[in-house]
Design a protein around this motif. Structure first.
Motif, short mmCIF file in Angstrom:
data_model
loop_
_atom_site.label_atom_id
_atom_site.label_comp_id
_atom_site.label_asym_id
_atom_site.label_seq_id
_atom_site.Cartn_x
_atom_site.Cartn_y
_atom_site.Cartn_z
N ILE A 87 0.84 -1.20 0.00
CA ILE A 87 0.00 0.00 0.00
C ILE A 87 0.87 1.25 0.00
CG2 ILE A 87 -1.72 1.31 1.29
CD1 ILE A 87 -2.76 -1.32 2.40
N ALA A 88 1.92 1.24 0.83
CA ALA A 88 2.78 2.42 0.94
C ALA A 88 3.43 2.73 -0.41
CB ALA A 88 3.85 2.19 2.01
N LEU A 89 3.91 1.69 -1.08
CA LEU A 89 4.58 1.89 -2.35
C LEU A 89 3.60 2.38 -3.41
CD1 LEU A 89 7.27 1.67 -3.73
CD2 LEU A 89 6.81 -0.72 -4.25
N PHE A 90 2.41 1.79 -3.38
CA PHE A 90 1.38 2.19 -4.33
C PHE A 90 1.02 3.66 -4.15
CE2 PHE A 90 -3.23 2.48 -5.39
CZ PHE A 90 -3.12 2.22 -6.75
N PHE A 175 9.27 6.17 0.95
CA PHE A 175 9.30 5.74 -0.46
C PHE A 175 9.26 6.95 -1.38
CE2 PHE A 175 7.53 1.37 0.65
CZ PHE A 175 8.73 0.75 0.38
N TYR A 176 8.37 7.86 -1.04
CA TYR A 176 8.14 9.03 -1.88
C TYR A 176 9.42 9.83 -2.09
CZ TYR A 176 6.69 13.82 -2.90
OH TYR A 176 6.57 15.08 -3.44
N THR A 177 10.13 10.14 -0.99
CA THR A 177 11.35 10.95 -1.12
C THR A 177 12.39 10.21 -1.94
OG1 THR A 177 11.95 10.10 1.04
CG2 THR A 177 11.15 12.34 0.96
N ASN A 178 12.44 8.88 -1.78
CA ASN A 178 13.41 8.12 -2.55
C ASN A 178 13.07 8.13 -4.04
OD1 ASN A 178 14.81 4.75 -2.32
ND2 ASN A 178 15.66 6.65 -3.07
N ILE A 179 11.79 7.92 -4.35
CA ILE A 179 11.39 7.91 -5.75
C ILE A 179 11.64 9.27 -6.38
CG2 ILE A 179 9.41 7.68 -7.31
CD1 ILE A 179 8.25 5.67 -5.28
N LYS A 180 11.34 10.33 -5.62
CA LYS A 180 11.53 11.69 -6.11
C LYS A 180 12.99 11.98 -6.44
CE LYS A 180 8.08 14.65 -6.49
NZ LYS A 180 7.81 15.30 -7.76
N ILE A 209 15.08 1.77 -5.66
CA ILE A 209 14.64 2.00 -4.27
C ILE A 209 14.79 0.76 -3.39
CG2 ILE A 209 13.05 3.86 -4.90
CD1 ILE A 209 10.77 1.82 -4.39
N THR A 210 15.45 -0.29 -3.87
CA THR A 210 15.57 -1.48 -3.01
C THR A 210 16.21 -1.19 -1.65
OG1 THR A 210 17.42 -2.09 -4.42
CG2 THR A 210 15.41 -3.43 -4.58
N PRO A 211 17.19 -0.29 -1.52
CA PRO A 211 17.70 -0.02 -0.17
C PRO A 211 16.61 0.52 0.76
CG PRO A 211 19.20 0.86 -1.80
CD PRO A 211 17.98 0.41 -2.53
N THR A 212 15.74 1.36 0.21
CA THR A 212 14.64 1.89 1.02
C THR A 212 13.65 0.77 1.37
OG1 THR A 212 14.86 3.87 -0.29
CG2 THR A 212 12.96 3.74 1.15
N ILE A 213 13.42 -0.13 0.41
CA ILE A 213 12.54 -1.26 0.70
C ILE A 213 13.10 -2.08 1.85
CG2 ILE A 213 11.59 -3.42 -0.20
CD1 ILE A 213 11.35 -2.13 -2.90
N LEU A 214 14.41 -2.29 1.82
CA LEU A 214 15.05 -3.05 2.89
C LEU A 214 14.82 -2.37 4.24
CD1 LEU A 214 17.01 -5.32 3.85
CD2 LEU A 214 18.85 -3.69 3.50
N PHE A 215 15.05 -1.07 4.25
CA PHE A 215 14.87 -0.31 5.48
C PHE A 215 13.43 -0.42 5.99
CE2 PHE A 215 13.36 3.68 7.35
CZ PHE A 215 14.14 3.73 8.48
N ASN A 216 12.48 -0.19 5.07
CA ASN A 216 11.07 -0.27 5.47
C ASN A 216 10.68 -1.67 5.92
OD1 ASN A 216 10.25 2.36 5.29
ND2 ASN A 216 9.65 2.22 3.14
N LEU A 217 11.23 -2.67 5.25
CA LEU A 217 10.92 -4.06 5.60
C LEU A 217 11.34 -4.33 7.04
CD1 LEU A 217 9.96 -6.85 4.66
CD2 LEU A 217 12.29 -7.33 3.95
N ILE A 218 12.55 -3.92 7.37
CA ILE A 218 13.06 -4.21 8.71
C ILE A 218 12.28 -3.43 9.77
CG2 ILE A 218 15.05 -3.93 10.24
CD1 ILE A 218 16.76 -4.67 7.78
#
Lengths: 307, 412
Positions: A87-90, A175-180, A209-218
């Motif tokens: 949801i967050a990524l979407f 996610f948003y700041t990373n994508i931006k 954005i995989t590093p951000t995904i990793l951070f959010n996952l943890i």
């Protein structure tokens, strides 16, 4: 001369002493003390008695609720973490689109994250009420008879998951700041090559954005194991203990049953479980997380090898 | 947004121990200089109630040159903070108290103090209350307020259905008949009870039917699963199954206030909100069980005021407790709590107020019962198991057979 040098070296440490002291007294100190407490039978009003690994043995062998609560928390994490991240990524993708009024949506999506957990539980308590709640009313409009969310043990966990997904805003923002921050030129180049938006998402946005995904996952794995406010206030662990999360179990052992030593042991077991899960995620990350710096290095090496 | 459990648990658990060290060093410095005796007083009340209490405390301070009381309003965190305080030997000198079985080891027995005040001091309190402020025949708190439970009913719904209003000699059969008619003739449901009742509260129905959760040694078997006990659970479950009673997710107050149900049993807490709504309601005593051959009994939810056994100014603390429990203070708290002194109930003509009188009738009828929580040592865990069992009986998505559930509960 020497003294001057010492002062110059020590000055930064003086500045951070308040935080160092705070860290030692309020984080490390309690951490170590609670580890000590976990080896005691530590009632509230009388003297603690040492019992070695007794608390841990009791937990793993005699306490059925320990396993049940652990299972509930694992189940919650297994559903909540991917759902929340999806949801967050979407939403993050939506608010990066160049549309008019996107700032308003950004605010709307983020607002739930600033509401305190207590208020969120009260709001969802109303929304999810089986008889006069808003959700079941909306469902009835499209001809579905909603379950009694907070009464039916089969549905209560999902009710809690919905309610927690309400706080998706913070993750969305990360996610948003990373994508931006992805240079627009990359996308332009891709679209000149004829990549569709979906293709761009999977081949450019997602890998970057995989590093951000990793951070959010943890952080969300840790957060989901520590979830306690919501269940305490929304369901109280019920119906029929179907949402008796591990966090609530620990809390109740400490502050309801006054078994401080046992609760400390509970907390340490959770700490270790989180530690292991985090370590696993980190270990796996080398196969799916993409760091730009690493890639460049590899390129250089390869070039060197070609010579 | 997510409460960090590590922070919450680890931190507060261990803070307890850190502060143990601190409080010990404080011992010698206080108290010796002939200054004012400092009394910390912990209350669980919130918002305007705290302001009213502060005014009372100020009054006490103004009248006593040698004592200074500070009010600490713990609100919702009361239990947690008292627990932490007692664990570290840093409990407030004087505190509100209700859960004596959990805390009595940290409290000062008050029998000696009461004796010094003379017989008339003790006898002015309603007798039933002492049992709820004592453990092992030792008094640990002076009664502040109480509520019994009583039957609330919506007069408008009764009129609409053409059913006679509840009276003092109603039995459950009368209630069932009324509930049936109301459910059939109006849009409301006749009765509601809690789907997940607090076992502490629910024991009153067992008492009313001449049984209890446990015997005086705390044995559940043969009591909780006795025939009479099963009868009680069956009766409530049947009302739910037949559709003229609703199992409420909460206390039932919301359903009652909105006019969705015509009757429910609850404490006097509901009165202020019902008044706010201008609801046309009445209060009656709880119906009796026809076969039990006696009046119904209510649980007491009682609050008292206690002294910490670690207090350094016990005489000053007692002075304050006396002030907090005197007639004037009782009168000040009317509306917040039901007064506990015979003399105040008389002088304020409370028995002439129809919404309060039934609570006192129930109080008189409930003499001589000791809740299981005062008998069973590990009550908080037993209570959690019982609560789950009761929910298995009353949750509409399971509705398990009471006798199976109760027999199972006894085995645990």
């Amino acid at each position: 001369m020497k003294r001057k040098k010492f002062i110059r070296k020590a000055t930064p440490y003086f500045f951070i002493t308040p935080w160092i002291i705070g860290f030692l007294v309020f984080t490390i100190g309690p951490l170590i003390l609670s580890l000590g407490m976990s080896f005691f039978d530590w009632p509230l009003t009388s003297e603690p008695v040492f019992r070695g690994f007794g608390n841990y043995i009791e937990m793993f062998t005699k306490d059925a609720q320990f396993w049940k609560s652990l299972k509930i928390s694992l189940k919650y994490a297994a559903i909540f973490v991917p759902l929340n991240m999806g949801i967050a990524l979407f939403l993050a993708m939506l608010i990066t689109q160049p549309i008019k009024g996107v700032k308003i949506f950004r605010t709307i999506f983020y607002i739930p994250a600033v509401i305190s957990g207590v208020a969120v539980s009260i709001i969802w308590g109303w929304i999810l009420n089986g008889d006069y709640g808003a959700l079941n009313y909306l469902l009835s409009l499209i001809g579905i008879e909603g379950p009694r969310w907070l009464v039916d043990p089969a549905w209560a966990l999902f009710a809690v998951i919905f309610a927690s997904a309400f706080g998706v805003g913070t993750m969305m923002l990360i996610f948003y700041t990373n994508i931006k921050s992805i240079p627009i030129t990359v996308f332009e180049a891709a679209s000149l090559d004829g990549a569709s938006p979906a293709r761009q998402f999977f081949s450019i946005t997602l890998p970057i954005i995989t590093p951000t995904i990793l951070f959010n996952l943890i952080t969300s794995i840790i957060g989901s194991f520590q979830q306690v406010t919501l269940v305490m206030l929304l369901t109280g662990g019920g119906p029929l203990k179907s949402t008796y999360f591990y966090g609530l179990y620990t809390y109740n052992n400490a502050f309801k049953h006054h078994k401080l030593g046992y609760a400390s042991a509970n907390a340490w077991v959770m700490f270790i479980i989180i530690l292991i899960l985090t370590a696993l995620v980190f270990k796996s990350s080398s196969t799916w997380v993409f760091y730009e710096a690493e890639a460049k290095k590899e390129n250089k090496k390869r070039r060197g090898g070609n010579k | 947004m997510k409460k960090k459990l590590a922070a919450l648990c680890l931190l507060s658990l261990a803070l307890v121990t850190i502060f143990t060290g601190c409080s010990k060093s404080k011992d010698n410095t206080d108290n010796t200089k002939g200054e004012k005796a400092k009394i910390r007083f912990a209350s669980w009340d919130v918002a305007e109630d705290v302001d009213r209490q502060q005014a009372l405390v100020d009054k006490f301070n103004a009248a006593h040159e040698d004592i200074e009381v500070t009010l600490e309003a713990y609100g919702r965190d009361f239990d947690t903070k008292i627990s932490a305080g007692m664990g570290s030997g840093d409990a407030p000198d004087v505190m509100y108290m209700w859960n004596y079985p959990a805390y009595f080891e940290g409290l000062e027995p008050l029998d000696g103090y009461i004796e010094k005040e003379g017989e008339s001091y003790k006898s002015n309190f309603y007798e039933t209350l002492w049992n709820y402020n004592a453990i092992n025949d030792q008094i640990y708190g002076i009664p502040i307020g109480f509520t019994t439970h009583a039957l609330f009913y919506n007069k408008d719904i009764f009129a609409e259905a053409g059913v006679a209003e509840p009276t003092a000699d109603w039995t459950w059969e009368d209630l069932k008949a009324a509930a049936k008619t109301i459910t059939e003739k109006t849009s409301a449901v006749g009765f509601t009870f809690q789907m997940k009742p607090d076992p502490y509260d629910f024991e009153m129905y067992l008492w009313s039917n001449d049984t209890a959760f446990c015997d005086k040694d705390g044995k559940l078997d043969g009591n909780l699963n006795s025939e009479k006990s099963q009868e009680v659970f069956q009766m409530f479950q049947e009302m739910e199954k037949e559709g003229y009673a609703l199992a409420s997710e909460k206390s039932g107050t919301d359903e009652f206030r909105s006019g969705a149900v015509a009757m429910y049993v609850y404490g006097s807490w509901a009165i202020s909100s019902l008044k706010e709504d201008n609801l046309n309601y009445g209060v009656a005593t709880i119906p009796a069980f026809a076969n039990a051959g006696k009046d119904s009994v209510s649980i007491l939810s009682s609050s008292g005021i206690s002294m910490s056994k670690d207090s350094k100014n016990k005489d000053a603390a007692w002075e304050f407790i006396k002030f907090w429990t005197n007639e004037e203070a009782n009168k000040e708290r009317i509306g917040l709590e039901l007064p506990v002194l015979n003399s105040v109930v008389e002088s304020e003509k409370i028995m002439e107020q129809p919404e309060f009188a039934p609570f006192y009738v129930m109080l008189e009828q409930s003499k001589g019962y000791t809740p299981a929580s005062f008998i069973i040592k590990e009550w908080s865990e037993i209570s959690e198991n019982l609560s789950l069992s009761f929910e298995e009986i009353f949750n509409p998505s399971v509705l398990q057979n009471p006798s199976d559930v109760l027999n199972n509960a006894v085995q645990q």
